[in-house]
Enzyme design. Structure first.
Site, PDB file in Angstrom:
ATOM      1  CG  HIS A  62      -0.384   0.080   2.526  1.00  0.00           C
ATOM      2  ND1 HIS A  62       0.510  -0.851   3.013  1.00  0.00           N
ATOM      3  CD2 HIS A  62      -0.540   1.016   3.513  1.00  0.00           C
ATOM      4  CE1 HIS A  62       0.857  -0.499   4.241  1.00  0.00           C
ATOM      5  NE2 HIS A  62       0.253   0.633   4.565  1.00  0.00           N
ATOM      6  CG  HIS A  64       0.034   4.365   4.879  1.00  0.00           C
ATOM      7  ND1 HIS A  64      -0.814   3.624   5.656  1.00  0.00           N
ATOM      8  CD2 HIS A  64      -0.642   5.509   4.569  1.00  0.00           C
ATOM      9  CE1 HIS A  64      -1.957   4.280   5.810  1.00  0.00           C
ATOM     10  NE2 HIS A  64      -1.879   5.420   5.152  1.00  0.00           N
ATOM     11  CG  ASP A  66       5.042   2.616   7.166  1.00  0.00           C
ATOM     12  OD1 ASP A  66       4.187   3.138   6.417  1.00  0.00           O
ATOM     13  OD2 ASP A  66       4.731   1.840   8.088  1.00  0.00           O
ATOM     14  CG  HIS A  67       4.182  -0.551   4.121  1.00  0.00           C
ATOM     15  ND1 HIS A  67       4.165  -1.877   4.475  1.00  0.00           N
ATOM     16  CD2 HIS A  67       3.787   0.129   5.228  1.00  0.00           C
ATOM     17  CE1 HIS A  67       3.754  -1.995   5.730  1.00  0.00           C
ATOM     18  NE2 HIS A  67       3.524  -0.786   6.210  1.00  0.00           N
ATOM     19  CG  HIS A 142      -3.973  -0.007   6.542  1.00  0.00           C
ATOM     20  ND1 HIS A 142      -3.931   0.010   7.911  1.00  0.00           N
ATOM     21  CD2 HIS A 142      -2.945   0.767   6.129  1.00  0.00           C
ATOM     22  CE1 HIS A 142      -2.911   0.770   8.305  1.00  0.00           C
ATOM     23  NE2 HIS A 142      -2.306   1.243   7.234  1.00  0.00           N
ATOM     24  CG  HIS A 270       3.796  -2.514  10.639  1.00  0.00           C
ATOM     25  ND1 HIS A 270       2.877  -1.705  11.273  1.00  0.00           N
ATOM     26  CD2 HIS A 270       4.131  -1.850   9.505  1.00  0.00           C
ATOM     27  CE1 HIS A 270       2.659  -0.630  10.538  1.00  0.00           C
ATOM     28  NE2 HIS A 270       3.402  -0.686   9.460  1.00  0.00           N
TER      29      HIS A 270
END
Lengths: 304, 304
Positions: A62, A64, A66-67, A142, A270
């Site tokens: 996805h 965001h 941090d990914h 999410h 995570h």
């Protein structure tokens, strides 16, 4: 067949020293598959001696940061290091728009084909199927559209029972048909059932990757009986309200997911930056599902 | 007044283990100014105990990834960590478009004002002027639009010659005018020249930051007499052709820039990943300009 995952990042959105945002590398029969690509993934690959040039598939769960914030840097390095072979990228619809904009303003025209396929976040979809593996998206729940990914070994052919085959003097050209499950008719017309001539191959192994999601039984069926289940576990269960509010899962819930879906083993990751040490998260998940490990940087887990 | 720079990253485009892409933090009178923000800048700030919350200004030289790919992650963390005060961001025209697109798809509305000002890559421009410092862009010559930045201490007021002031019994309300350079007329009409009553303050110190550029005398005048000059130094001079082709500078040339512009000291950085050790680069620059240091991670240099 080699089937293992190495953890490159274990942290959630805000950084903490020595914990990196999410990234994992799967080695499947000596082919590398990168799952998520948080900032710093390249440094982590250098640290753990994983060659970027060996990666042919990248999966982004996805949008965001941090990914995926390490992705454009990784693509640029592949380009600068002379990559020519195609790279297959899977991710949410707008990922390519972000990459294109950044490449445009850096005036970079990649020297290798970047084959992008949008993930469908509404329903599971097979996105890769090759000799080794079948990869399917897992729609998750999410704050923004998000999918996990499940990697299943291809079901192998049945195994010949050598002693029976030899005794019946079955000719070699029949072997492939037998491995595929067909019966054997001898020259004299006698029929031998396949189950008497072969044994079933080992159950295919699977790795289920459930990145950011709220606890939901909707994806349980799809991840059932995973050989290794990775599940996000951002908070301890005393922060269940916060987990719900931010569409995340607690360590206790991650243990429940593993238990209810009959996973063989569980990896949790995570982790929120609020946890300086991770033992409590591990213990909480183990209180429900004992065969749990921490998905922390540099560790490799065999999927067997 | 404190005036120092800490190096967070020293590498050029492709990564090398333990060398990070470009980022530097200036501490000017206990206010932090971030210059460039390559991937991993947040981890580097954690490593060297630099608080992101103390940064109020960020300067991005150009839109090659090794100079800005850490920015969206940093902004997101500031947001998640509850920042409310404004952040002033300076960079090339399209930087904000890239940030906006990424924030849009992550569905993030920053909780703090992000005040963006486009840098003019054609001519020098004063972009910040506060009590401590005047900051000006330096148009550089790279493959894409690029500016450096020069940070100059404000010229201080002149210093009173206490003994003369006392002898003449000049009243306190006149002091500010004297410090600003005005003459003094005594009650009896006698005029005292300012130069007899005050001394000049120290020469203002300056930090010139010349990120990616080909060697060019066009910016020499602007960076003349820098107290500390940072200049990129991507290659050794045996790769001068490659440096020209990629619009970069060699270590020898960086030394020449420092020599010809009468810098007090030189810092070199932005090293190609081909150099596993950096001594040769340092020696080459020092062969022209002895007072040279390597801008490597974690080092702090005083600008004095």
């Amino acid at each position: 067949m080699k089937f293992e995952v190495t953890i490159l990042g274990s942290s959630s959105a805000t950084p903490i020293f020595n914990r990196n945002p999410t990234a994992q590398v799967l080695n499947i029969n000596e082919h590398l598959y990168l799952i998520d690509c948080g900032e710093g993934t390249q440094q982590q690959m250098l640290r753990f001696d994983i060659k970027a040039s060996r990666i042919d598939y990248i999966f982004i769960s996805h949008l965001h940061g941090d990914h995926y914030l390490g992705l454009v840097g990784l693509l640029s390095s592949m380009h600068l290091n002379g990559r020519k072979k195609p790279l297959y990228l899977f991710g949410p619809p707008h990922l390519m728009e972000i990459i294109d904009l950044q490449l445009k303003y850096s005036e970079t025209a990649l020297h290798f084909p970047l084959e992008f396929k949008e993930t469908n976040t509404e329903q599971p979809e097979v996105i890769v199927s090759n000799n080794d593996i079948i990869i399917e998206t897992i729609p998750l729940y999410h704050r923004i559209d998000c999918t996990g990914f499940i990697f299943r070994e291809k079901k192998r052919l049945r195994k010949l029972r050598k002693e029976v085959i030899e005794q019946l003097e079955i000719p070699v050209p029949y072997f492939t048909a037998l491995k595929k499950g067909l019966d054997y008719t001898a020259p004299n017309g006698e029929v031998f059932k396949n189950e008497d001539l072969t044994t079933d191959s080992a159950e295919p192994k699977s790795y289920a990757y459930c990145s950011d999601t709220i606890y939901s039984e909707n994806y349980f069926e799809q991840i059932a009986k995973a050989t290794l289940l990775y599940h996000e576990s951002t908070f301890l269960n005393d922060m269940l309200d916060r987990a719900k509010e931010t569409n995340h899962t607690t360590a206790l819930q991650a243990g429940e997911v593993a238990l209810k879906t009959n996973a063989k083993r569980l990896l949790i990751g995570h982790f929120s930056a609020r946890y300086k040490t991770l033992n409590e998260l591990l213990e909480e998940a183990r209180s429900v599902f004992p065969d749990t490990d921490l998905a922390i940087e540099g560790r490799t887990f065999y999927i067997d």
